[in-house]
Design an enzyme around this catalytic site. Sequence first.
Site, PDB file in Angstrom:
ATOM      1  N   GLU A  34      -9.644  -5.280  -3.763  1.00 32.23           N
ATOM      2  CA  GLU A  34      -8.993  -4.109  -3.332  1.00 32.23           C
ATOM      3  C   GLU A  34     -10.062  -3.016  -2.993  1.00 32.23           C
ATOM      4  OE1 GLU A  34      -5.867  -3.642  -2.620  1.00 32.23           O
ATOM      5  OE2 GLU A  34      -4.692  -4.903  -3.987  1.00 32.23           O
ATOM      6  N   SER A  41       0.946  -1.164   0.070  1.00 31.65           N
ATOM      7  CA  SER A  41      -0.055  -0.106  -0.053  1.00 31.65           C
ATOM      8  C   SER A  41       1.012   1.286  -0.173  1.00 31.65           C
ATOM      9  CB  SER A  41      -0.898  -0.088   1.257  1.00 31.65           C
ATOM     10  OG  SER A  41      -1.998   0.861   0.806  1.00 31.65           O
ATOM     11  N   HIS A  73      -7.776  -5.459   0.212  1.00 33.65           N
ATOM     12  CA  HIS A  73      -6.582  -4.804   0.321  1.00 33.65           C
ATOM     13  C   HIS A  73      -5.704  -5.029   1.766  1.00 33.65           C
ATOM     14  CE1 HIS A  73      -3.896  -1.479  -0.392  1.00 33.65           C
ATOM     15  NE2 HIS A  73      -4.313  -0.772   0.905  1.00 33.65           N
TER      16      HIS A  73
END
Length: 529
Positions: free
Chosen positions: A335, A220, A436
């Site tokens: 995601e 990320s 995610h």
Amino acid sequence: MRTALSCSCSALLGLALASPAPRAAAADAAPVVRVATGSLSGIHDAKAGLDEFKGIPYAAPPVGALRWKPPQPAASWSGVRAADRFGPRCMQRPLYSDMVFRSNGMSEDCLYLNVWTPAKRKAGLPVLVYFYGGSMLAGDGSEPRYDGASLAQRGIVAVTVNYRLDVFGLLALPALTAESPRHASGNYSLLDMTAALRWVRDNIAAFGGDPMQVTIGGESAGSMAVSALMASPLSKGLMQRAIGESGAVLGNLQPMPLAEAQRKGEQFMHRVGAHSLAELRAMPADVLLEALGTSDSGGFDMTIDGDFLPRSPEAIYAAGEQAHIPLLAGSNSQEGYWKSLLDGKAPTPEDYRAAVQRQFGTSADEALRLYPGHSEAEVKASGTGLMGDQFIAFATWRWMDAQRKTGNAPVYYYHFEQPRPAKRDGSAGPDDGAVHSGEIEYALGNLDGNPVYAWTAVDRHVSATMEGYWANFIKTGDPNGDGLPHWPAVTAKDGGLLRQVIGADTHTTVDRNAARYEFLQRFEPDAHL
């Protein structure tokens, strides 16, 4: 003259100082190494066969007059310094419920790193330096999901790094730019990472690591940082390989222009009632955090500051001026999620079309061709794909595509599909897809460090495969190895690009989503973290 980033000892001198210290004879004795600033005493884990060194200062505490300054060299010490516990995590708001910290509290004095290395080691081991995620607002190198023990047991020296966050790591102001010899401000987080990489270059040999076999990795915001570090003239020579898990500073996640970042900084300065930079530096850190509020929106961004990033990463990668090193990068199957697009509405074709029209206006028909929704199942799949692409998958693709075109090195592209299992307490069933950040424990071999989920034999098999790919790439720049499904480098085939699906059924596929990403590039040419 640049401060911490250019006035450290030379690599040659650092390597000489970083020679391994004599090991104690007793099997359970604390291991001792010597680095450029002094001797360190770590922890010997006989069961795991590892030596661990935690809370090592790689730069001076960025406090007082050093708040919003590039990182300065760490001070030397006499005697043997204990490196047996994690240092404090950097100042941050409690924004994310999935973060578990083992750190020694929270402080502005937070520029520490941690090292895991085989106890019976030879010189010249490959190195992984991993940067945590958290939107550049939160996170810490002590989180169990980033623990380096599993990779170290595979013959890798693993390093996690703390870096300044949020307003402490990214604030830009005209006054800060004016006082800078490089006429730049913001990006202190990235300068911290660069200082850590220089520390690794100069000292990692003490832990058995090879300073010329350094892989940088992150998830990320950490992945976005990796893409920025590859682009920066200040850092791109400090790594030989790179891993990016869901994130990049290209596409719709480009850094903010300096002028815009400075305006944002001035707005914050007025909000806290400071009339000068000196007043702002004198304010307690807790007061600054409180002024930021409780939402993760409105945080500070990376900046095209003219120094760390002399121009946009898009331009740097397009010109082939980034690090020419192997890259392993990809994103996850969930995601984003269709429910956030439909905002409580049912997943019907009618509701989906209305949502897409609200978002894309006159471009809605093109969006619906690329993300079709003619049935409930298609609405869920396309809505999830669209939300994930707009969040972070598009930017990751853009990075992969730019590096394969101009990076003069192999690129390996993945799609992680393994959903996390049900929670142990029964409060939630399995995820629909790979959410995610859901890949971190699999990739780094840390399923057992997360007791929230009831990991299955399938999860452990997926983790062994994924960690095997990561370990091989860290060692050689190629994820392939014995016992693993073959993973080809990205090449064009059948109207798409080769991509490795990692999950219960790991295999190679042809990814044909370029048209989606090219559409998003036209529709959303610029956005920020």
